[in-house]
Design a protein around this motif. Sequence first.
Motif, short mmCIF file in Angstrom:
data_model
loop_
_atom_site.label_atom_id
_atom_site.label_comp_id
_atom_site.label_asym_id
_atom_site.label_seq_id
_atom_site.Cartn_x
_atom_site.Cartn_y
_atom_site.Cartn_z
N ALA A 2 6.54 -7.86 13.18
CA ALA A 2 5.55 -8.29 12.19
C ALA A 2 5.78 -7.64 10.83
O ALA A 2 5.46 -8.23 9.81
CB ALA A 2 4.15 -7.98 12.69
N ALA A 3 6.36 -6.43 10.77
CA ALA A 3 6.56 -5.74 9.50
C ALA A 3 7.73 -6.33 8.71
O ALA A 3 7.86 -6.08 7.52
CB ALA A 3 6.80 -4.26 9.74
N LEU A 4 8.57 -7.12 9.34
CA LEU A 4 9.72 -7.72 8.66
C LEU A 4 9.32 -9.10 8.13
O LEU A 4 8.38 -9.71 8.63
CB LEU A 4 10.90 -7.81 9.63
N HIS A 9 11.94 -14.27 11.07
CA HIS A 9 11.48 -14.31 12.46
C HIS A 9 12.27 -15.25 13.36
O HIS A 9 12.55 -14.92 14.51
CB HIS A 9 9.98 -14.62 12.52
N ARG A 21 16.27 -4.64 19.39
CA ARG A 21 15.02 -4.04 18.93
C ARG A 21 14.74 -2.79 19.75
O ARG A 21 14.90 -2.78 20.97
CB ARG A 21 13.87 -5.05 19.05
N ASP A 27 17.08 -0.69 14.27
CA ASP A 27 15.76 -0.79 13.62
C ASP A 27 15.81 -0.25 12.19
O ASP A 27 15.26 -0.85 11.27
CB ASP A 27 14.70 -0.05 14.43
N ARG A 31 15.19 -2.28 8.55
CA ARG A 31 14.27 -1.79 7.50
C ARG A 31 14.99 -1.66 6.16
O ARG A 31 14.46 -2.03 5.11
CB ARG A 31 13.65 -0.46 7.90
N CYS A 34 15.62 -5.01 4.58
CA CYS A 34 14.39 -5.50 3.96
C CYS A 34 14.17 -4.85 2.59
O CYS A 34 13.76 -5.50 1.64
CB CYS A 34 13.22 -5.22 4.90
N ARG A 35 14.49 -3.58 2.51
CA ARG A 35 14.27 -2.82 1.27
C ARG A 35 15.31 -3.13 0.20
O ARG A 35 14.98 -3.22 -0.99
CB ARG A 35 14.30 -1.32 1.61
#
Length: 195
Positions: A2-4, A9, A21, A27, A31, A34-35
């Motif tokens: 959900a945080a991605l 998805h 995962r 993981d 992250r 995403c950043r």
Amino acid sequence: MAALPGAWHALLARPPLTGLRGDPVADAALREMCRLLPARVALHSLRVFLLADARARVAGTAYDRAGLLAAVAFHDTGLVGRAPLGQGGFTARSAELLGRFLTGQRVTGDRRRMLIRAVREHMRPFPAPDAGPEARLLHFGAWLDVTGRGGRLVPGERRLLAELAPTPWFALSFCARVAACGPRRVLPARPAAPR
């Protein structure tokens, strides 16, 4: 998950990624992706991993799955940052950023060297003969996603992934980014010949 980003998805739900995962390196790589990466480049990176994994499954190639995901997450970071590229161009910058990440994740030795090399050399027309499986797979996935080269080896995979996570005109915008770097700053320098 959900945080991605939601756009990820459909790709994250594919078994090669769901199986990673919970792995600390995987993981953390997601992250960082995403950043660091714009949405379209991040989707390209996820497709690269899935295409590389499909090729590995078809060929029966064993490889470092979490390590390849980390390499894929960083393989184009040098294209999107504002830092000067310096010698070796965007691939060297991407490899440098991956090296820092791997150090932070306590990935050392041959594993670290092979992953960094995979990123540094992924823009070569063909992988070096002594490149490890991660380098060959990263190269395969990146070129297939952008150019379609190698699609017959994993029939239908590129189209399926593009339907799950479309990035219209990505190949054109990607090629423009690479061209802006200039060819001498894209391809890694050839290793010095032994004397």
